[in-house]
Every structure is written in C-alpha cells, then in structure tokens.
Write a protein that holds these residues in place. Structure first.
Motif, mmCIF file in Angstrom:
data_model
loop_
_atom_site.group_PDB
_atom_site.id
_atom_site.type_symbol
_atom_site.label_atom_id
_atom_site.label_comp_id
_atom_site.label_asym_id
_atom_site.label_seq_id
_atom_site.Cartn_x
_atom_site.Cartn_y
_atom_site.Cartn_z
ATOM 1 N N VAL A 1 0.834 -1.210 0.000
ATOM 2 C CA VAL A 1 0.000 0.000 0.000
ATOM 3 C C VAL A 1 0.869 1.260 0.000
ATOM 4 C CG1 VAL A 1 -1.630 1.332 1.399
ATOM 5 C CG2 VAL A 1 -1.935 -1.130 1.175
ATOM 6 N N GLY A 2 1.906 1.252 0.830
ATOM 7 C CA GLY A 2 2.711 2.460 1.035
ATOM 8 C C GLY A 2 3.678 2.747 -0.101
ATOM 9 N N ALA B 1 -4.114 1.839 4.546
ATOM 10 C CA ALA B 1 -4.138 3.023 3.669
ATOM 11 C C ALA B 1 -4.687 4.227 4.430
ATOM 12 C CB ALA B 1 -4.992 2.733 2.432
ATOM 13 N N ILE C 1 -2.002 5.602 6.794
ATOM 14 C CA ILE C 1 -0.915 6.347 6.140
ATOM 15 C C ILE C 1 -1.435 7.700 5.642
ATOM 16 C CG2 ILE C 1 0.790 6.349 4.256
ATOM 17 C CD1 ILE C 1 0.705 3.242 4.372
ATOM 18 N N ILE C 2 -2.616 7.687 5.029
ATOM 19 C CA ILE C 2 -3.185 8.941 4.501
ATOM 20 C C ILE C 2 -3.467 9.926 5.642
ATOM 21 C CG2 ILE C 2 -5.207 9.946 3.326
ATOM 22 C CD1 ILE C 2 -5.282 7.274 1.654
ATOM 23 N N ARG D 1 -2.371 10.829 -0.648
ATOM 24 C CA ARG D 1 -3.611 10.065 -0.832
ATOM 25 C C ARG D 1 -3.699 9.378 -2.195
ATOM 26 N NH1 ARG D 1 -8.846 9.664 0.929
ATOM 27 N NH2 ARG D 1 -8.497 11.106 2.654
ATOM 28 N N THR E 1 -1.473 8.555 -4.434
ATOM 29 C CA THR E 1 -0.467 7.492 -4.604
ATOM 30 C C THR E 1 -0.864 6.251 -3.821
ATOM 31 O OG1 THR E 1 1.176 9.249 -4.678
ATOM 32 C CG2 THR E 1 2.021 7.005 -4.427
ATOM 33 N N ILE E 2 -1.280 6.445 -2.585
ATOM 34 C CA ILE E 2 -1.642 5.315 -1.713
ATOM 35 C C ILE E 2 -2.848 4.572 -2.294
ATOM 36 C CG2 ILE E 2 -2.450 4.693 0.614
ATOM 37 C CD1 ILE E 2 0.485 5.652 0.527
ATOM 38 N N ASN F 1 -1.713 2.667 -5.362
ATOM 39 C CA ASN F 1 -0.924 1.483 -4.956
ATOM 40 C C ASN F 1 -1.843 0.355 -4.500
ATOM 41 O OD1 ASN F 1 1.461 2.841 -5.347
ATOM 42 N ND2 ASN F 1 1.850 3.239 -3.168
ATOM 43 N N ARG F 2 -2.815 0.731 -3.677
ATOM 44 C CA ARG F 2 -3.714 -0.294 -3.127
ATOM 45 C C ARG F 2 -4.546 -0.925 -4.247
ATOM 46 N NH1 ARG F 2 -9.152 -0.085 -0.770
ATOM 47 N NH2 ARG F 2 -9.434 -2.102 0.282
#
Ligand SMILES: [Zn+2]
Length: 279
Positions: free
Chosen positions: A14-15, A127, A130-131, A138, A140-141, A144-145
């Motif tokens: 995710v990161g 997610a 991290i956000i 946001r 990018t995360i 990624n997810r």
C-alpha cells in the motif's frame, strides 16, 4: 513499523515509495512465542506509524509503547493501525486477549491474513492510517492499493482453482493457524495436534486424533514451518497421511518472500500433497 512480516508486506504494498516499512518479529520465528528485546524499543522509537495484527496476537508491543511514553502508538491512538479492524473474526471467544499459556487466541482466531480475501480490509485500514499522517500522498496510496488488489483478486481466482478439486477434504493441523485459509478454500479442518494453542498433546489426545483421522479420511497433516515436526511425523507414519509444511507467515519459508508468494507457496504445497494423496 509493522509488528509482523505479514502486515509489513501489506503495508509495503500500500505504502510503496511513500513509506519505509520495518518489522519487529524476525522472519522465521513464531510471532505467538515472541518476546521483545531492548533493541526493539530503539527501532520502535523511530516509527511514525505502528501497524499491528491485533486480536492479542502482538500484545507485547503495548509493553514497549508504555516504556516509550508514546500514547499515540497505543491501540486507538493517532499513529496506530489495528489491521484486524475490518476483518470478520472467526472463533470469537471474548476471553482475555492472551490465554493463560501466553498464546493469543483469547479474543478470536488471529490468523486472518491467511485468507487472501481479508487483505482487502487490511489494506483499507493501513491506507487510511498512512493517509491520515500524509494527506498529500492520498492519490499514490489509493493507486498502490488498487494495483495490489487487482493482482491479488486475479491470483485468488487461480488459487481457488488449484484447490477446487479438493473441496471438502478433511485435514488436520499442528496449530490452529488455518481456519481462515480452510474456509476460503472449502477445506475441512477436523482436528489439531496441539490440544490448546501452544500446549503439546497427550498420548490419549494423539490416539483419539488418529481415530478421527481414519474415520473422516483425512488426507494431509498441515505443519507450520517453525513448529517441531516430530509429532506430525509420528502421526503421518502411523496413519499413512502425508505431512505438508506450510508457511503461516511471510518469511517462515524462503519461498514466502511477501504476501502473494506466501499464498502461492501454501496453495502450491497443499495442492501437490493432496494430488499425491488422492492417487
Ligand atoms: Zn495461533
């Protein structure tokens, strides 16, 4: 900072480049028997966010957090993610998080990451965590997810196809690590070598397990890579049921390098064993 390699792998997925993920429990060791070291306190003091498995599986981290005086890392704190939050928990018991023998099956079965479909909920809460700390990341995360889940969903179809011929097959396991995996794959766990989490069995228990295995036509004995093999080997020799070593966590066998290869390894090893056992 992730407590175990499994939530670490999902946090990395995710990161991506936004985060640097470190893990406290060393790969190849049993997280349920883990005792934190003083050096873990140092590692933890550098963390911006804690990701824990929850359900009492990694309760030891609370001792470190108290020593660090970082309430924001505590469960429910601003810099804490409990990866079990959105997961439908099996074997809910509502006891103390950790049973009297120190094993963490008190609140419910904690081995939920072994159902790959649960990675949806786990990556969602990671997610969010991290956000919450880095709102600018946001997009990018989220991307990624989505990319990770697209791959995962394709693989889940393939994994279930690999195991489909063995629907309803009776299995026994050393430790009760596999109820989520078994439910997803329509396999039938009929007994365990351990009488309780972390407790070695008596001769009487083993005799009754052998009887149950014969009655139900059990076709494999699942063995966690880091548990002692002697009893499973004895049971296998007595019943003629093959023993298969599976990876309960990322890094517990060399092939399980990350979350996807963990599932690849387990599905492949089990399918190969069941194919041989049914010949
Ligand atoms: Zn366990």
């Amino acid at each position: 900072m992730a407590t175990t390699s499994d939530v670490a792998s999902l946090a990395s997925a995710v990161g991506g480049d936004v985060v640097e993920v470190k893990t406290i429990v060393p790969p190849g060791t049993d997280p349920e028997a883990f005792e934190p070291r003083v050096s873990d306190l140092l590692t933890l003091s550098d963390a911006d966010l804690i990701v824990r498995v929850g359900l009492g599986y990694d309760l030891w981290i609370d001792k470190l957090i108290i020593q660090l005086h970082r309430p924001e890392f505590q469960a429910g704190g601003r810099r804490s993610v409990d990866a079990s939050t959105g997961v439908p928990v099996l074997e809910v018991r509502g006891r103390n998080p950790v049973t009297e023998d120190g094993h963490a099956h008190g609140l419910g079965n904690p081995h939920y990451w072994l159902d790959p479909a649960n990675a949806d909920a786990v990556t969602a809460i990671i997610a969010e965590g991290i956000i919450g700390l880095i709102p600018a990341a946001r997009d990018t995360i989220v991307a990624n997810r989505n990319r990770f889940l697209a791959t995962l969903h394709e693989r889940i179809v393939a994994w279930m196809q690999q195991l489909a011929p063995y629907r309803g097959t009776a299995l026994v396991a050393y430790h009760n690590s596999w109820p989520y995996f078994a439910r997803r794959s329509h396999l039938n766990l009929i007994g365990f070598i351990e009488t309780k989490e972390g407790v070695a069995p008596s001769v009487a228990h083993l005799s009754s397990l052998i009887a149950v295995m014969r009655q139900s036509g059990a076709r494999a004995i699942l063995q966690e890579a880091y548990e002692p093999k002697n009893l499973s080997e004895m049971l296998s020799a007595r019943t003629g049921v093959p023993l298969v070593v599976l990876a309960p966590t990322v890094g517990s066998v060399p092939e399980a390098r990350d979350y996807l290869t963990l599932m690849d390894f387990n599905v492949g090893a089990l399918a190969r064993t069941l194919a041989t056992a049914s010949q």
